[in-house]
Write an enzyme that holds these catalytic residues in place. Sequence first.
Site, short mmCIF file in Angstrom:
data_model
loop_
_atom_site.label_atom_id
_atom_site.label_comp_id
_atom_site.label_asym_id
_atom_site.label_seq_id
_atom_site.Cartn_x
_atom_site.Cartn_y
_atom_site.Cartn_z
CB SER A 1 5.22 6.71 11.02
OG SER A 1 4.84 5.75 11.99
CE LYS A 2 1.04 3.50 13.47
NZ LYS A 2 0.06 2.99 12.51
CE1 TYR B 1 3.93 1.77 14.66
CE2 TYR B 1 3.83 2.54 16.93
CZ TYR B 1 3.26 1.86 15.87
OH TYR B 1 2.02 1.29 16.01
CB VAL C 1 -1.01 0.03 1.17
CG1 VAL C 1 -2.16 -0.90 0.89
CG2 VAL C 1 -0.36 -0.29 2.49
P1 NAP Z 1 0.65 -6.88 12.59
O1 NAP Z 1 0.09 -8.01 13.40
O2 NAP Z 1 2.11 -6.84 12.35
O3 NAP Z 1 -0.14 -6.80 11.19
C1 NAP Z 1 0.23 -5.85 10.22
C2 NAP Z 1 -0.65 -6.02 9.00
O4 NAP Z 1 -0.24 -5.03 8.03
C3 NAP Z 1 -0.51 -7.38 8.34
O5 NAP Z 1 -1.79 -7.79 7.89
C4 NAP Z 1 0.41 -7.10 7.13
O6 NAP Z 1 0.08 -7.97 6.05
C5 NAP Z 1 0.01 -5.67 6.78
N1 NAP Z 1 1.05 -4.90 6.08
C6 NAP Z 1 2.25 -4.48 6.57
N2 NAP Z 1 2.90 -3.77 5.64
C7 NAP Z 1 2.11 -3.74 4.54
C8 NAP Z 1 2.23 -3.14 3.26
N3 NAP Z 1 3.30 -2.43 2.90
N4 NAP Z 1 1.22 -3.30 2.37
C9 NAP Z 1 0.12 -4.02 2.71
N5 NAP Z 1 -0.06 -4.58 3.91
C10 NAP Z 1 0.93 -4.45 4.81
O7 NAP Z 1 0.29 -5.48 13.27
P2 NAP Z 1 -0.88 -5.07 14.29
O8 NAP Z 1 -0.32 -5.12 15.66
O9 NAP Z 1 -2.14 -5.78 13.99
O10 NAP Z 1 -1.01 -3.51 13.92
C11 NAP Z 1 -1.99 -3.02 13.01
C12 NAP Z 1 -1.98 -1.51 13.07
O11 NAP Z 1 -2.21 -1.08 14.41
C13 NAP Z 1 -0.63 -0.90 12.65
O12 NAP Z 1 -0.85 0.29 11.93
C14 NAP Z 1 0.03 -0.60 13.99
O13 NAP Z 1 0.97 0.44 13.89
C15 NAP Z 1 -1.19 -0.20 14.82
N6 NAP Z 1 -0.98 -0.31 16.27
C16 NAP Z 1 -0.68 -1.50 16.85
C17 NAP Z 1 -0.48 -1.55 18.23
C18 NAP Z 1 -0.16 -2.82 18.94
O14 NAP Z 1 0.14 -2.76 20.15
N7 NAP Z 1 -0.21 -3.97 18.30
C19 NAP Z 1 -0.61 -0.39 18.99
C20 NAP Z 1 -0.91 0.81 18.36
C21 NAP Z 1 -1.11 0.84 17.00
P3 NAP Z 1 1.14 -8.93 5.30
O15 NAP Z 1 2.21 -9.29 6.30
O16 NAP Z 1 0.29 -10.06 4.86
O17 NAP Z 1 1.65 -8.09 4.17
#
Ligand code: NAP
Length: 239
Positions: free
Chosen positions: A149-150, A146, A55
Amino acid sequence: MTGATRGIGHAIAVRFAKEGASIAFCGRSRSDAMVAVEQELNALGVTAKGYVCDVADYQAAQDFVKQVVADFGRVDILVNNAGITDDSAVKRMSEEQFDRVMRTNVRSVFCMTKAVQPHLWRQGHGAIVNIGSVVGIAGNYNQANYAASKAAIIGFSKSCAKEFAARNIRVNVVAPGFVETEMTADIPRELMDTWCSRIPMKRPGTVDEVAQACLFLASDMCPYITSVVLPVCGGMEDA
Ligand code: NAP
């Protein structure tokens, strides 16, 4: 939506599907996880399809949305969820580390917004939910890339909210705190316990709790809410 192959994105896709939404989602490859999510969502009785798209690649995002519109007929909601971390202290952080995180987390939101906006504009209706983080509000040790970015996502979203409001397109940010997913799986248990002890609710958030907030902001339950940053973080102080 972007990045629904696991974690928070997967939970958002399932929550939206349970409300009857058709789901177009993407990941970087046609992985087993993508096929499994597609099957899981279809089993909920909705049309769902996974697409391969980096993306942060402008043309790929354009092609993704073009194909989604061809397959589904329209787009009503965009959830920009895909994101990565690549942590280290600033004094050790490489240029590549900084650029990689900014590219995936910020450029992706710009690329996807550019691809979807003309469709929402024509319809005169739509909602965009961008996944930020409390780290983008408060900063964090070892996460300057990070956090930057956020924080950028918040500025971008609030600007879009102003530009798109007259066309009835709402743009909001959900800012999760600490949520247990693959992204946080490598964090040592001791450090997780220390973090949790500083959260007033004394536990990490769940992916479903983040998904509920996204559903609210994307839905017609809040037609007059735009430009907000909604922390989902158990009361963390700086958020
Ligand atoms: P995750 O388990 O690592 O999942 C990340 C997802 O993003 C995967 O489905 C991955 O798909 C996809 N992705 C990564 N880079 C991509 C790219 N260039 N193009 C298309 N898809 C891409 O992460 P998560 O913890 O669920 O986090 C999801 C969101 O919540 C993120 O924006 C993260 O910054 C935010 N967030 C997370 C937390 C936390 O504590 N977990 C806290 C605050 C915010 P593929 O690997 O299949 O490509």
